[in-house]
Design a protein around this motif. Structure first.
Motif, mmCIF file in Angstrom:
data_model
loop_
_atom_site.group_PDB
_atom_site.id
_atom_site.type_symbol
_atom_site.label_atom_id
_atom_site.label_comp_id
_atom_site.label_asym_id
_atom_site.label_seq_id
_atom_site.Cartn_x
_atom_site.Cartn_y
_atom_site.Cartn_z
ATOM 1 N N LYS A 68 0.852 -1.200 0.000
ATOM 2 C CA LYS A 68 0.000 0.000 0.000
ATOM 3 C C LYS A 68 0.884 1.246 0.000
ATOM 4 C CE LYS A 68 -3.939 -1.673 2.664
ATOM 5 N NZ LYS A 68 -4.473 -1.728 4.043
ATOM 6 N N CYS A 69 0.362 2.324 -0.558
ATOM 7 C CA CYS A 69 1.023 3.623 -0.379
ATOM 8 C C CYS A 69 0.769 4.003 1.080
ATOM 9 C CB CYS A 69 0.419 4.657 -1.322
ATOM 10 S SG CYS A 69 0.825 6.360 -0.886
ATOM 11 N N SER A 70 1.837 4.206 1.858
ATOM 12 C CA SER A 70 1.649 4.425 3.298
ATOM 13 C C SER A 70 1.005 5.791 3.571
ATOM 14 C CB SER A 70 2.986 4.329 4.017
ATOM 15 O OG SER A 70 3.821 5.378 3.581
ATOM 16 N N ALA A 71 0.990 6.672 2.593
ATOM 17 C CA ALA A 71 0.404 8.000 2.824
ATOM 18 C C ALA A 71 -1.091 8.000 2.555
ATOM 19 C CB ALA A 71 1.098 9.039 1.952
ATOM 20 N N CYS A 72 -1.522 7.443 1.406
ATOM 21 C CA CYS A 72 -2.962 7.499 1.088
ATOM 22 C C CYS A 72 -3.641 6.148 1.331
ATOM 23 C CB CYS A 72 -3.181 7.954 -0.351
ATOM 24 S SG CYS A 72 -2.697 6.731 -1.582
ATOM 25 N N ASN A 73 -2.825 5.134 1.671
ATOM 26 C CA ASN A 73 -3.369 3.827 2.062
ATOM 27 C C ASN A 73 -4.031 3.052 0.917
ATOM 28 O OD1 ASN A 73 -2.895 2.576 4.399
ATOM 29 N ND2 ASN A 73 -4.671 3.390 5.506
ATOM 30 N N ALA A 85 5.318 7.299 -9.260
ATOM 31 C CA ALA A 85 4.365 8.029 -8.416
ATOM 32 C C ALA A 85 3.180 7.132 -8.073
ATOM 33 C CB ALA A 85 3.877 9.277 -9.135
ATOM 34 N N CYS A 86 2.575 7.383 -6.919
ATOM 35 C CA CYS A 86 1.360 6.670 -6.518
ATOM 36 C C CYS A 86 0.232 7.078 -7.472
ATOM 37 C CB CYS A 86 1.011 7.044 -5.079
ATOM 38 S SG CYS A 86 -0.585 6.418 -4.522
ATOM 39 N N ASP A 87 -0.491 6.078 -8.012
ATOM 40 C CA ASP A 87 -1.589 6.365 -8.945
ATOM 41 C C ASP A 87 -2.681 7.171 -8.259
ATOM 42 O OD1 ASP A 87 -0.559 5.169 -11.136
ATOM 43 O OD2 ASP A 87 -1.468 3.201 -10.713
ATOM 44 N N SER A 88 -2.796 6.957 -6.953
ATOM 45 C CA SER A 88 -3.909 7.558 -6.236
ATOM 46 C C SER A 88 -3.599 8.968 -5.731
ATOM 47 C CB SER A 88 -4.292 6.643 -5.080
ATOM 48 O OG SER A 88 -5.193 7.289 -4.249
ATOM 49 N N CYS A 89 -2.463 9.141 -5.040
ATOM 50 C CA CYS A 89 -2.196 10.453 -4.439
ATOM 51 C C CYS A 89 -1.087 11.223 -5.146
ATOM 52 C CB CYS A 89 -1.856 10.310 -2.952
ATOM 53 S SG CYS A 89 -0.269 9.530 -2.618
ATOM 54 N N GLY A 90 -0.353 10.550 -5.998
ATOM 55 C CA GLY A 90 0.683 11.241 -6.763
ATOM 56 C C GLY A 90 2.035 11.310 -6.075
#
Ligand SMILES: [Zn+2]
Length: 259
Positions: free
Chosen positions: A198-203, A222-227
């Motif tokens: 998981k992206c630890s920032a946006c989960n 980059a995270c697809d969700s939060c960038g």
């Protein structure tokens, strides 16, 4: 690890420290301001007690004068009573004397009340003065501590800013503006990924392929969700199985040398 990733991690740390230090520097004068307002309250209390005592002294003088006036009247009535012709006149004078004596007693009661009030105000003033002395010492201490702390923070801030500038000059030119954009938008520009993928920032769970790419830590993804730019943090190594208890060797007390 990809050198950009390594430097971005360091850059994020520098950005956070710079923010923390700036916040701390901004907060330092507040503690001093709080004590300063306490100090003003205490000073006001001292002034109030002093004013109350001055007013009581003024009242006292007025009452003393009133008593003297009544006493003069009484002696005047006594003189007159020696010269009166009729019983009615005599009675009237006695009545006047009684009134004046009552007035004197009333004044004396007020004087007593005033003395008690002055005692209380004196106590208040002394207590407030002691408090003021303590608060002044406290504020001097706080001020010098805040000064020293601010100086130290400013020094650290300069160091972090230099480090930040160096890192920014070393990271690939196209990555820095991207990091800045995400950082401005999300308060952080880079996030850890652990084994839970998981992206630890946006989960948000990464796609398996992205997760595999991030695990390699060899390029900027980059995270697809939060960038946020992602980097992989491997789990800590398993702790070695604890060795069994060492054979207990009874410590022999050193033989005392006979003296
Ligand atoms: Zn994310």
């Amino acid at each position: 690890m990809n050198p950009d990733l390594e430097k971005l991690i360091a850059l994020q740390e520098a950005d956070r420290e710079i923010e923390r230090l700036n916040q701390e520097i901004a907060l330092l004068p507040r503690r001093v301001a709080t004590i300063e307002s306490k100090l003003a309250d205490t000073r006001a209390r001292i002034e109030k007690a002093k004013a109350a005592m001055a007013a009581a002294q003024k009242d006292r003088k007025k009452l003393d004068t009133e008593i003297q006036d009544h006493q003069q009247k009484i002696s005047k009535y006594r003189d007159q009573s020696l010269a009166v012709k009729t019983n009615e006149q005599y009675k009237a004078l006695l009545q006047e004397i009684t009134f004046a004596e009552q007035a004197i007693r009333a004044c004396e009661d007020k004087i007593l009340d005033g003395m008690l009030a002055v005692e209380t105000q004196e106590k208040n003033q002394k207590a407030a003065e002691a408090e003021l002395k303590q608060e002044m010492a406290e504020i001097e201490k706080e001020k010098s501590e805040a000064r020293a702390r601010t100086e130290e923070d400013q020094k650290q801030l300069a160091e972090w800013a230099a480090r930040r500038n160096l890192l920014r000059s070393e990271i690939s030119a196209d990555v820095v503006p991207y990091y800045d954009r995400v950082q401005t938008l999300r308060k952080s520009g880079i996030a850890e990924v652990h084994e839970d993928s998981k992206c630890s920032a946006c989960n948000v769970m990464l796609r398996p392929q992205t997760y595999n790419e991030v695990r390699a830590n060899d390029r900027v993804i980059a995270c697809d969700s939060c960038g946020r730019i992602l980097y992989y943090v491997p789990p800590p190594p398993e702790p070695e199985p604890a060795p069994g208890p060492a054979p207990a060797e009874a410590a022999q007390p050193a033989a005392e040398s006979a003296s």
